[in-house]
Design a protein around this motif. Sequence first.
Motif, PDB file in Angstrom:
ATOM      1  N   GLU A  20       0.773  -1.224  -0.069  1.00  0.00           N
ATOM      2  CA  GLU A  20      -0.119   0.043   0.201  1.00  0.00           C
ATOM      3  C   GLU A  20       0.898   1.184  -0.067  1.00  0.00           C
ATOM      4  OE1 GLU A  20      -2.604   2.192   3.245  1.00  0.00           O
ATOM      5  OE2 GLU A  20      -2.534   0.289   3.471  1.00  0.00           O
ATOM      6  N   ALA A  21       1.859   1.417   0.961  1.00  0.00           N
ATOM      7  CA  ALA A  21       2.966   2.477   0.915  1.00  0.00           C
ATOM      8  C   ALA A  21       3.361   2.619  -0.368  1.00  0.00           C
ATOM      9  CB  ALA A  21       3.707   2.257   2.152  1.00  0.00           C
ATOM     10  N   PHE A  22       3.883   1.654  -1.251  1.00  0.00           N
ATOM     11  CA  PHE A  22       4.640   1.695  -2.463  1.00  0.00           C
ATOM     12  C   PHE A  22       3.626   2.175  -3.312  1.00  0.00           C
ATOM     13  CE2 PHE A  22       5.789   0.500  -6.522  1.00  0.00           C
ATOM     14  CZ  PHE A  22       7.045   1.026  -6.746  1.00  0.00           C
ATOM     15  N   ALA A  23       2.429   1.605  -3.292  1.00  0.00           N
ATOM     16  CA  ALA A  23       1.264   2.127  -4.564  1.00  0.00           C
ATOM     17  C   ALA A  23       0.914   3.414  -4.345  1.00  0.00           C
ATOM     18  CB  ALA A  23       0.080   1.188  -4.340  1.00  0.00           C
ATOM     19  N   CYS A  26       3.083   6.187  -6.562  1.00  0.00           N
ATOM     20  CA  CYS A  26       2.729   6.155  -7.977  1.00  0.00           C
ATOM     21  C   CYS A  26       1.941   7.152  -8.346  1.00  0.00           C
ATOM     22  CB  CYS A  26       2.187   4.795  -8.310  1.00  0.00           C
ATOM     23  SG  CYS A  26       3.451   3.282  -7.880  1.00  0.00           S
ATOM     24  N   ALA A  27       2.422   8.354  -8.359  1.00  0.00           N
ATOM     25  CA  ALA A  27       1.630   9.498  -8.932  1.00  0.00           C
ATOM     26  C   ALA A  27       1.295   9.660 -10.273  1.00  0.00           C
ATOM     27  CB  ALA A  27       2.271  10.732  -8.284  1.00  0.00           C
ATOM     28  N   PRO A  28       0.292  10.261 -10.782  1.00  0.00           N
ATOM     29  CA  PRO A  28      -0.796  11.024  -9.848  1.00  0.00           C
ATOM     30  C   PRO A  28      -1.833  10.011  -9.342  1.00  0.00           C
ATOM     31  CG  PRO A  28      -1.295  11.499 -12.012  1.00  0.00           C
ATOM     32  CD  PRO A  28       0.053  10.516 -12.273  1.00  0.00           C
ATOM     33  N   ALA A  29      -2.100   8.752  -9.830  1.00  0.00           N
ATOM     34  CA  ALA A  29      -3.170   7.847  -9.642  1.00  0.00           C
ATOM     35  C   ALA A  29      -3.309   7.318  -8.160  1.00  0.00           C
ATOM     36  CB  ALA A  29      -3.155   6.745 -10.604  1.00  0.00           C
ATOM     37  N   GLY A  30      -1.944   6.900  -7.636  1.00  0.00           N
ATOM     38  CA  GLY A  30      -1.940   6.308  -6.380  1.00  0.00           C
ATOM     39  C   GLY A  30      -2.163   7.405  -5.352  1.00  0.00           C
ATOM     40  N   GLY A  31      -1.632   8.695  -5.598  1.00  0.00           N
ATOM     41  CA  GLY A  31      -1.603   9.724  -4.576  1.00  0.00           C
ATOM     42  C   GLY A  31      -3.134  10.077  -3.851  1.00  0.00           C
ATOM     43  N   THR A  32      -4.146   9.674  -4.596  1.00  0.00           N
ATOM     44  CA  THR A  32      -5.543  10.169  -4.032  1.00  0.00           C
ATOM     45  C   THR A  32      -6.389   8.662  -3.796  1.00  0.00           C
ATOM     46  OG1 THR A  32      -6.222  10.238  -6.481  1.00  0.00           O
ATOM     47  CG2 THR A  32      -5.472  12.235  -5.392  1.00  0.00           C
ATOM     48  N   MET A  33      -5.889   7.578  -4.129  1.00  0.00           N
ATOM     49  CA  MET A  33      -6.673   6.428  -3.697  1.00  0.00           C
ATOM     50  C   MET A  33      -6.975   5.827  -2.541  1.00  0.00           C
ATOM     51  SD  MET A  33      -4.955   4.205  -7.184  1.00  0.00           S
ATOM     52  CE  MET A  33      -6.305   2.798  -6.851  1.00  0.00           C
ATOM     53  N   ALA A  34      -8.155   5.519  -2.171  1.00  0.00           N
ATOM     54  CA  ALA A  34      -8.256   4.677  -0.765  1.00  0.00           C
ATOM     55  C   ALA A  34      -7.732   3.641  -0.572  1.00  0.00           C
ATOM     56  CB  ALA A  34      -9.880   4.562  -0.554  1.00  0.00           C
ATOM     57  N   ILE A  35      -7.433   3.213   0.598  1.00  0.00           N
ATOM     58  CA  ILE A  35      -6.786   2.020   1.095  1.00  0.00           C
ATOM     59  C   ILE A  35      -7.045   0.740   0.130  1.00  0.00           C
ATOM     60  CG2 ILE A  35      -6.180   0.395   2.884  1.00  0.00           C
ATOM     61  CD1 ILE A  35      -6.234   2.526   4.730  1.00  0.00           C
ATOM     62  N   ALA A  36      -8.403   0.550   0.332  1.00  0.00           N
ATOM     63  CA  ALA A  36      -8.976  -0.345  -0.415  1.00  0.00           C
ATOM     64  C   ALA A  36      -8.516  -0.665  -2.247  1.00  0.00           C
ATOM     65  CB  ALA A  36     -10.664  -0.654  -0.467  1.00  0.00           C
ATOM     66  N   GLY A  85      -4.382  -6.194 -12.957  1.00  0.00           N
ATOM     67  CA  GLY A  85      -4.055  -5.293 -14.042  1.00  0.00           C
ATOM     68  C   GLY A  85      -5.115  -4.657 -14.731  1.00  0.00           C
ATOM     69  N   ALA A  86      -6.328  -5.197 -15.056  1.00  0.00           N
ATOM     70  CA  ALA A  86      -7.271  -4.614 -15.619  1.00  0.00           C
ATOM     71  C   ALA A  86      -7.747  -3.281 -14.579  1.00  0.00           C
ATOM     72  CB  ALA A  86      -8.410  -5.402 -15.523  1.00  0.00           C
ATOM     73  N   GLY A  87      -7.779  -3.559 -13.370  1.00  0.00           N
ATOM     74  CA  GLY A  87      -8.003  -2.323 -12.356  1.00  0.00           C
ATOM     75  C   GLY A  87      -6.989  -1.147 -12.327  1.00  0.00           C
ATOM     76  N   ARG A  88      -5.775  -1.678 -12.421  1.00  0.00           N
ATOM     77  CA  ARG A  88      -4.532  -0.499 -12.803  1.00  0.00           C
ATOM     78  C   ARG A  88      -4.619   0.316 -13.851  1.00  0.00           C
ATOM     79  NH1 ARG A  88      -4.574  -0.332  -7.550  1.00  0.00           N
ATOM     80  NH2 ARG A  88      -2.452  -0.605  -6.491  1.00  0.00           N
ATOM     81  N   ALA A  89      -5.038  -0.299 -15.020  1.00  0.00           N
ATOM     82  CA  ALA A  89      -5.404   0.174 -16.388  1.00  0.00           C
ATOM     83  C   ALA A  89      -6.526   1.246 -16.012  1.00  0.00           C
ATOM     84  CB  ALA A  89      -5.648  -0.640 -17.450  1.00  0.00           C
ATOM     85  N   ALA A  90      -7.549   0.978 -15.305  1.00  0.00           N
ATOM     86  CA  ALA A  90      -8.779   1.708 -15.305  1.00  0.00           C
ATOM     87  C   ALA A  90      -8.519   2.670 -14.601  1.00  0.00           C
ATOM     88  CB  ALA A  90      -9.732   0.992 -14.775  1.00  0.00           C
ATOM     89  N   SER A  91      -7.481   2.819 -13.335  1.00  0.00           N
ATOM     90  CA  SER A  91      -7.341   3.658 -12.441  1.00  0.00           C
ATOM     91  C   SER A  91      -6.247   4.907 -12.893  1.00  0.00           C
ATOM     92  CB  SER A  91      -6.814   2.915 -11.160  1.00  0.00           C
ATOM     93  OG  SER A  91      -7.763   2.240 -10.775  1.00  0.00           O
ATOM     94  N   GLY A  92      -5.670   4.484 -13.965  1.00  0.00           N
ATOM     95  CA  GLY A  92      -4.561   5.410 -14.511  1.00  0.00           C
ATOM     96  C   GLY A  92      -3.256   5.168 -14.324  1.00  0.00           C
ATOM     97  N   PHE A  93      -2.814   4.034 -13.752  1.00  0.00           N
ATOM     98  CA  PHE A  93      -1.438   3.543 -13.468  1.00  0.00           C
ATOM     99  C   PHE A  93      -0.828   3.323 -14.949  1.00  0.00           C
ATOM    100  CE2 PHE A  93      -2.758   3.247  -9.135  1.00  0.00           C
ATOM    101  CZ  PHE A  93      -1.568   2.823  -8.279  1.00  0.00           C
TER     102      PHE A  93
END
Length: 395
Positions: A20-23, A26-36, A85-93
């Motif tokens: 979680e800490a590393f994710a 991963c800006a900008p997508a990871g900076g505003t995401m919830a823990i889940a 992988g599909a989720g990270r694509a949708a989240s902007g990673f």
Amino acid sequence: MTRLADFILANREPILAEWEAFARTCAPAGGTMAIAALRDHADAMLSAIAADLTTAQTRLAQSEKSKGRAHGAAPDVSTAAGEHGAGRAASGFTVEQMVAEYRALRASVIRLWTRAEGALGSDDVDDLTRFNEAIDQSLAESVAQYDEGMERAKETFLAVLGHDLRTPLAAIYSSATFMLETGELDEPYRTLMTRIAGSAKRTVTMVGDLLDFTRSRLGGGIPVVRVDMNLAKVVHDVVDEISAAHPGCRIRVDTRGEQRGDWDAARLSQALGNLIGNAVQHGAEGTTVTVDISGDPTHVTIAVHNRGALIPSAQLDGLFNPMKTRRSTRPAVPGGPTGSLGLGLYIAERIVTAHHGAIAVESDEAAGTTFTVSLPRHEARVGRRPVRTSAHDLS
């Protein structure tokens, strides 16, 4: 000594906390995401990795996995890593950020485990090898689904863009055509309005090609509506239209046998327009393009032949792939077939396939280039036959 699989299951929380800490970095997508969202499928992936470590594996299976050919879930069954992988694509990673997540996970597990266990024994080395294989397999699954998700997103975007462009373009074209038809425009306004109408018409055609491309790529295929029709009439109409746009070109149509069948006239007009326009564009100056239509009891065959520079053999295999183009032997003509996205041959192939037909191409320096389309007359007779037409037969 704690085996690595047991350690992973017993220490999920510290491993997931580091993930979680590393994710989050991963800006900008990871900076505003919830823990889940940051931990997306990571817990299930750890369970899958631990299960893999405790599953008996032959040397052959190990070798296959190391080459990316692991035997596991069926291709149509989703895995936690694939969904990640599909989720990270949708989240902007980016794909680089997703790969970095796996590098960080690998480092975290090995560091925490070795810190807890101290010196490693021979069984531990085997566990490390299996762990690295499992991480690599999970990464491969994630990357595959990431790529698929990104491709689908891009194609969906193109489809929406093309659809939304149609209405304003149609308004521009219809308004310009109306003003020309009034006959009340003087020069230079008439010439300018003619250019506007021509440019709008070509753009509408390109948008139509874009929509057909995305429709076929997104799995729906190009729809066809079959009605009884005369194919020769469609060919003559297409030739008349192309001849009007290219007054200097020569196109000859030869017909033999029965020309009627159940097809989609508008779609075949589009496909044949692409093929004949392509022949005009790439044909040598002063030569004649021939369109030979022949019918037998079950099929009608259309062969479009031109003389000019041959298609290099290296390009023939991928000629019907999207965006595949080749250099023209004559300059572009305003309003002609060069006003496109390079999708003409791909769309022609998709339309022929939608009719359960076949399309082929042969090209050599002596005989020229021939595109041959074979269409079954009726939908019930969908058996496809190989098409092998020699350009010498049409010369």
